[in-house]
Design a protein around this motif. Structure first.
Motif, PDB file in Angstrom:
ATOM      1  N   PRO A 178       0.807  -1.335  -0.047  1.00  0.00           N
ATOM      2  CA  PRO A 178       0.013   0.084  -0.038  1.00  0.00           C
ATOM      3  C   PRO A 178       0.758   1.392  -0.060  1.00  0.00           C
ATOM      4  O   PRO A 178       0.493   2.470  -0.700  1.00  0.00           O
ATOM      5  N   GLU A 179       2.006   1.257   0.878  1.00  0.00           N
ATOM      6  CA  GLU A 179       2.981   2.455   0.904  1.00  0.00           C
ATOM      7  C   GLU A 179       3.366   2.797  -0.460  1.00  0.00           C
ATOM      8  O   GLU A 179       3.162   4.245  -0.932  1.00  0.00           O
ATOM      9  N   ARG A 180       3.790   2.016  -1.347  1.00  0.00           N
ATOM     10  CA  ARG A 180       4.305   2.328  -2.628  1.00  0.00           C
ATOM     11  C   ARG A 180       3.030   2.800  -3.693  1.00  0.00           C
ATOM     12  O   ARG A 180       3.175   3.954  -4.232  1.00  0.00           O
ATOM     13  N   ALA A 181       1.713   2.135  -3.466  1.00  0.00           N
ATOM     14  CA  ALA A 181       0.759   2.583  -4.256  1.00  0.00           C
ATOM     15  C   ALA A 181       0.288   3.962  -3.787  1.00  0.00           C
ATOM     16  O   ALA A 181       0.194   5.023  -4.776  1.00  0.00           O
ATOM     17  N   PHE A 182       0.077   4.361  -2.812  1.00  0.00           N
ATOM     18  CA  PHE A 182      -0.447   5.644  -2.073  1.00  0.00           C
ATOM     19  C   PHE A 182       0.521   6.547  -2.308  1.00  0.00           C
ATOM     20  O   PHE A 182       0.332   8.120  -2.850  1.00  0.00           O
ATOM     21  N   SER A 183       1.764   6.423  -2.143  1.00  0.00           N
ATOM     22  CA  SER A 183       2.976   7.324  -2.299  1.00  0.00           C
ATOM     23  C   SER A 183       2.894   7.877  -3.940  1.00  0.00           C
ATOM     24  O   SER A 183       3.151   8.905  -4.339  1.00  0.00           O
ATOM     25  N   GLN A 184       2.857   6.947  -5.021  1.00  0.00           N
ATOM     26  CA  GLN A 184       2.815   7.107  -6.359  1.00  0.00           C
ATOM     27  C   GLN A 184       1.395   7.786  -6.506  1.00  0.00           C
ATOM     28  O   GLN A 184       1.640   8.878  -7.361  1.00  0.00           O
TER      29      GLN A 184
END
Length: 234
Positions: A178-184
């Protein structure tokens, strides 16, 4: 009374999680709102939520949402599921907001549907809050707009007579943290905010990842099962 208390308790628990996540993120109280997802749940539950102070709910299926909206016009219903182009006209008749626009064809269909709904007197509000669903991994099977097409689609929505570009919606790909998705997604949204020179909404985060979404700026958290329980079989 038991169901009323159950829903009240569940709302309180989820809201407490949101409040705690906002505090950890150093954000202002109330800067992320809860959108209960009522797909497959009966109208009676939606009525209870309304009596408990809920102003808007999310739905995934056009016909189910339309039927509920007709029976409960005081509630705002948000379309958060994929939209078939042939259903865009119908969605425009009842939706207070659409989180899942993923093509110019859908945007144009919603705009035409809004125009017809206004002409027929089915709507009194002349604009539809419109979110672009992002496809972070480019997989068309899961819906969403390829990242290279987001800005042109946002511009088309912005120019449409009866659509208001409100922001973006993000669902993390199944094999992503999730961190990767929300950051992008946050980076994309920030670029759009610069492009249009205004703040935009970020519809992101569900039961399992709402804290991560809020850390990256989510303003609308979509939660279903944690509030309403296991969905009845369709």
């Amino acid at each position: 009374m038991e169901r009323i208390q159950q829903l009240q308790d569940n709302l309180n628990k989820v809201q407490a999680r949101i409040d705690a996540a906002l505090q950890v993120a150093g954000r202002a109280p109330g800067s992320a709102v809860l959108l209960p997802v009522t797909k497959f749940h009966p109208l009676e539950d939606v009525k209870i939520l309304q009596d408990l102070g809920v102003k808007a709910v999310g739905e995934n299926r056009e016909q189910e949402a339309r039927d509920k909206a007709v029976q409960l016009p005081e509630m705002d219903f948000h379309m958060i599921g994929q939209i078939q182009s042939k259903k865009a006209n119908s969605v425009a008749r009842w939706a207070a907001a659409v989180h899942s626009i993923d093509s110019l064809k859908i945007a144009q269909g919603l705009n035409r549907g809004m125009e017809l709904a206004l002409e027929r007197g089915d709507r009194t509000i002349s604009s539809l809050q419109s979110f672009i669903q992002l496809s972070l991994d480019g997989d068309p099977a899961r819906g969403g707009t390829p990242l290279g097409e987001v800005t042109p689609l946002a511009e088309a929505i912005e120019e449409a007579t009866h659509l208001d570009f409100a922001g973006v919606m993000c669902v993390p790909p199944l094999d992503w943290e999730p961190e990767r998705a929300f950051s992008q997604a946050r980076e994309i949204l920030s670029g759009l905010e610069q492009h249009f020179d205004r703040s935009l909404e970020f519809s992101a985060g569900m039961s399992g990842d709402l804290a991560e979404a809020i850390m990256h700026g989510s303003t609308i958290v979509r939660v279903g099962t944690e509030i309403l329980g296991t969905r009845p079989l369709a």
